[in-house]
Design a protein around this motif. Structure first.
Motif, PDB file in Angstrom:
ATOM      1  N   PHE A  42       0.831  -1.206   0.000  1.00 14.41           N
ATOM      2  CA  PHE A  42       0.000   0.000   0.000  1.00 14.41           C
ATOM      3  C   PHE A  42       0.863   1.252   0.000  1.00 14.41           C
ATOM      4  N   LEU A  43       1.881   1.280   0.870  1.00 14.48           N
ATOM      5  CA  LEU A  43       2.767   2.435   0.930  1.00 14.48           C
ATOM      6  C   LEU A  43       3.481   2.656  -0.388  1.00 14.48           C
ATOM      7  N   SER A  44       3.902   1.566  -1.010  1.00 17.24           N
ATOM      8  CA  SER A  44       4.592   1.671  -2.292  1.00 17.24           C
ATOM      9  C   SER A  44       3.675   2.259  -3.362  1.00 17.24           C
ATOM     10  N   ALA A  45       2.444   1.740  -3.442  1.00 16.57           N
ATOM     11  CA  ALA A  45       1.492   2.238  -4.437  1.00 16.57           C
ATOM     12  C   ALA A  45       1.120   3.686  -4.156  1.00 16.57           C
ATOM     13  N   MET A  46       0.879   4.000  -2.881  1.00 13.85           N
ATOM     14  CA  MET A  46       0.508   5.365  -2.504  1.00 13.85           C
ATOM     15  C   MET A  46       1.621   6.341  -2.833  1.00 13.85           C
ATOM     16  N   SER A  47       2.867   5.947  -2.558  1.00 17.04           N
ATOM     17  CA  SER A  47       3.999   6.826  -2.809  1.00 17.04           C
ATOM     18  C   SER A  47       4.133   7.141  -4.292  1.00 17.04           C
ATOM     19  N   HIS A  48       3.944   6.112  -5.134  1.00 21.54           N
ATOM     20  CA  HIS A  48       4.008   6.341  -6.580  1.00 21.54           C
ATOM     21  C   HIS A  48       2.903   7.303  -7.022  1.00 21.54           C
ATOM     22  N   ASP A  49       1.693   7.105  -6.495  1.00 15.00           N
ATOM     23  CA  ASP A  49       0.563   7.964  -6.864  1.00 15.00           C
ATOM     24  C   ASP A  49       0.789   9.404  -6.428  1.00 15.00           C
ATOM     25  N   LEU A  50       1.466   9.604  -5.305  1.00 15.51           N
ATOM     26  CA  LEU A  50       1.734  10.952  -4.817  1.00 15.51           C
ATOM     27  C   LEU A  50       2.854  11.637  -5.591  1.00 15.51           C
ATOM     28  N   ARG A  51       3.832  10.855  -6.022  1.00 14.96           N
ATOM     29  CA  ARG A  51       4.988  11.446  -6.683  1.00 14.96           C
ATOM     30  C   ARG A  51       4.652  12.038  -8.040  1.00 14.96           C
ATOM     31  N   THR A  52       3.692  11.444  -8.743  1.00 15.94           N
ATOM     32  CA  THR A  52       3.357  11.932 -10.088  1.00 15.94           C
ATOM     33  C   THR A  52       2.843  13.371 -10.062  1.00 15.94           C
ATOM     34  N   PRO A  53       1.790  13.699  -9.284  1.00 13.60           N
ATOM     35  CA  PRO A  53       1.353  15.106  -9.247  1.00 13.60           C
ATOM     36  C   PRO A  53       2.384  16.014  -8.577  1.00 13.60           C
ATOM     37  N   LEU A  54       3.144  15.477  -7.635  1.00 11.43           N
ATOM     38  CA  LEU A  54       4.132  16.297  -6.939  1.00 11.43           C
ATOM     39  C   LEU A  54       5.232  16.751  -7.891  1.00 11.43           C
ATOM     40  N   ASN A  55       5.622  15.890  -8.830  1.00 12.37           N
ATOM     41  CA  ASN A  55       6.616  16.285  -9.825  1.00 12.37           C
ATOM     42  C   ASN A  55       6.114  17.422 -10.704  1.00 12.37           C
ATOM     43  N   SER A  56       4.816  17.420 -10.987  1.00 10.41           N
ATOM     44  CA  SER A  56       4.230  18.526 -11.754  1.00 10.41           C
ATOM     45  C   SER A  56       4.277  19.818 -10.956  1.00 10.41           C
ATOM     46  N   ILE A  57       3.955  19.730  -9.650  1.00 13.60           N
ATOM     47  CA  ILE A  57       4.006  20.913  -8.784  1.00 13.60           C
ATOM     48  C   ILE A  57       5.423  21.483  -8.744  1.00 13.60           C
ATOM     49  N   LEU A  58       6.396  20.587  -8.618  1.00 15.43           N
ATOM     50  CA  LEU A  58       7.789  21.035  -8.586  1.00 15.43           C
ATOM     51  C   LEU A  58       8.196  21.683  -9.902  1.00 15.43           C
ATOM     52  N   GLY A  59       7.812  21.067 -11.004  1.00 17.21           N
ATOM     53  CA  GLY A  59       8.195  21.594 -12.320  1.00 17.21           C
ATOM     54  C   GLY A  59       7.589  22.950 -12.600  1.00 17.21           C
ATOM     55  N   PHE A  60       6.289  23.085 -12.354  1.00 17.18           N
ATOM     56  CA  PHE A  60       5.619  24.357 -12.649  1.00 17.18           C
ATOM     57  C   PHE A  60       6.053  25.469 -11.694  1.00 17.18           C
ATOM     58  N   SER A  61       6.227  25.137 -10.417  1.00 18.45           N
ATOM     59  CA  SER A  61       6.664  26.161  -9.464  1.00 18.45           C
ATOM     60  C   SER A  61       8.085  26.627  -9.773  1.00 18.45           C
ATOM     61  N   GLU A  62       8.913  25.712 -10.284  1.00 19.03           N
ATOM     62  CA  GLU A  62      10.278  26.101 -10.661  1.00 19.03           C
ATOM     63  C   GLU A  62      10.259  27.034 -11.862  1.00 19.03           C
ATOM     64  N   ILE A  63       9.378  26.755 -12.834  1.00 18.54           N
ATOM     65  CA  ILE A  63       9.249  27.625 -14.003  1.00 18.54           C
ATOM     66  C   ILE A  63       8.831  29.030 -13.581  1.00 18.54           C
ATOM     67  N   ILE A  64       7.847  29.087 -12.649  1.00 15.24           N
ATOM     68  CA  ILE A  64       7.382  30.407 -12.173  1.00 15.24           C
ATOM     69  C   ILE A  64       8.483  31.102 -11.391  1.00 15.24           C
ATOM     70  N   ALA A  65       9.150  30.365 -10.488  1.00 18.06           N
ATOM     71  CA  ALA A  65      10.194  30.964  -9.659  1.00 18.06           C
ATOM     72  C   ALA A  65      11.354  31.476 -10.500  1.00 18.06           C
ATOM     73  N   ASN A  66      11.667  30.767 -11.600  1.00 17.07           N
ATOM     74  CA  ASN A  66      12.752  31.202 -12.491  1.00 17.07           C
ATOM     75  C   ASN A  66      12.285  32.209 -13.534  1.00 17.07           C
ATOM     76  N   GLN A  67      10.972  32.484 -13.546  1.00 18.81           N
ATOM     77  CA  GLN A  67      10.387  33.438 -14.502  1.00 18.81           C
ATOM     78  C   GLN A  67      10.795  33.082 -15.928  1.00 18.81           C
ATOM     79  N   SER A  68      10.694  31.787 -16.236  1.00 15.96           N
ATOM     80  CA  SER A  68      11.164  31.277 -17.525  1.00 15.96           C
ATOM     81  C   SER A  68      10.413  31.862 -18.721  1.00 15.96           C
ATOM     82  N   PHE A  69       9.132  32.197 -18.541  1.00 11.13           N
ATOM     83  CA  PHE A  69       8.340  32.727 -19.654  1.00 11.13           C
ATOM     84  C   PHE A  69       7.997  34.198 -19.465  1.00 11.13           C
ATOM     85  N   GLY A  70       8.771  34.881 -18.635  1.00 11.70           N
ATOM     86  CA  GLY A  70       8.550  36.307 -18.423  1.00 11.70           C
ATOM     87  C   GLY A  70       8.416  36.638 -16.948  1.00 11.70           C
ATOM     88  N   ALA A  71       8.517  37.933 -16.654  1.00 10.28           N
ATOM     89  CA  ALA A  71       8.478  38.395 -15.269  1.00 10.28           C
ATOM     90  C   ALA A  71       7.117  38.121 -14.638  1.00 10.28           C
TER      91      ALA A  71
END
Length: 275
Positions: free
Chosen positions: A49-78
């Motif tokens: 259960f922990l293994s399956a839950m961890s995989h399910d959590l990591r997928t959306p979390l990677n999106s949160i990390l990616g998009f927040s990094e783009i915003i923090a780096n102002q990659s597409f503008g200020a």
């Protein structure tokens, strides 16, 4: 003096008692086996259960990390507002921390389920330790913690999983920095011993652990609650996970600590040994 019939009655009673005792012991043994099997099934179910839950959590979390990094780096503008920019950085930092915790849960569940597989490659231990020290240097600097190192000049090579070994060393170093007060000291020594094993020792002047609590902190998800540890919450997986990963490499994990004095952790790895 007993008659023949009285002896027979006594013997029958004696045999009956023996049979009853054997039956009771057998029933108790069967109950213990059933309880053990049930506990093992429950443990496997929990790990899966922990293994399956961890995989399910990591997928959306990677999106949160990616998009927040783009915003923090102002990659597409200020962004246009400094407060929003700080929020984006906070989201990314919190997400990165959460991902670390999830990865720890996933790793401990894999180990308990017997599904943790290590890669096999040559690892330059000194180079790996130096890279870990660079990663925690800033955290130590912010707390004015002095880092003293004494690393053997010779190149010590072992066969193992470099990512996992790095995780072990980082877990221990991060713990040392976290639980060492401002102005404290952390000493890192590394060398080969008389048997050609690689020995890494990390000692700190942190808050330490009471002798009675050491078995507790070495169990997954266990935490020692005190005034000093109240501000340092986590999953309680760092030390037990590091111990299990060290042992998977054929190494030993030793912990010595004294409350209010500090902690010493000693890792011993068989150099140039295949896993």
């Amino acid at each position: 003096e007993l008659s023949v019939s009285e002896w027979a009655v006594n013997d029958n009673a004696f045999v009956t008692r023996i049979i009853r005792n054997i039956t009771e012991q057998k029933d108790a043994q069967n109950q213990m086996i059933l309880a053990r099997d049930e506990a093992e099934r429950a443990n496997r179910a929990k790990s899966e259960f922990l293994s399956a839950m961890s995989h399910d959590l990591r997928t959306p979390l990677n999106s949160i990390l990616g998009f927040s990094e783009i915003i923090a780096n102002q990659s597409f503008g200020a962004v246009g507002n400094d407060r929003y920019l700080e929020y984006a950085k906070d989201i990314h930092g919190s997400g990165a921390h959460l991902l670390e915790l999830i990865n720890d849960v996933l790793d401990i569940s894999k180990i308990e389920a017997g599904q943790m597989f290590l890669s096999s490659q040559e690892v330059d231990l000194i180079r790996m330790i130096e890279s870990c020290l660079r990663m925690i240097k800033e955290q130590a600097f912010r707390k004015s913690i002095e880092l003293n190192t004494c690393l053997d000049d010779s190149s010590l090579i072992m066969i193992g999983d470099e990512r996992v070994l790095r995780q072990v060393v980082l877990n221990i170093l991060t713990n040392s920095v976290k639980f060492t007060p401002v102005g404290g000291t952390i000493e890192i020594t590394f060398a080969s011993d008389a048997e050609d094993c690689a020995v890494l020792q990390i000692s700190d002047t942190g808050i330490g652990i009471a002798a009675s609590d050491i078995p507790k902190v070495m169990e997954p998800f266990e935490q020692v609650t005190s005034v000093d540890t109240r501000d340092h919450q986590g999953t309680g997986l760092g030390l037990p996970l590091s111990k299990k990963l060290t042992e998977l490499h054929g190494g030993t994990f030793e912990l010595e600590s004294e409350l209010g004095v500090g902690t010493v952790i000693r890792l011993t790895f068989p150099a140039k040994t295949k896993i």
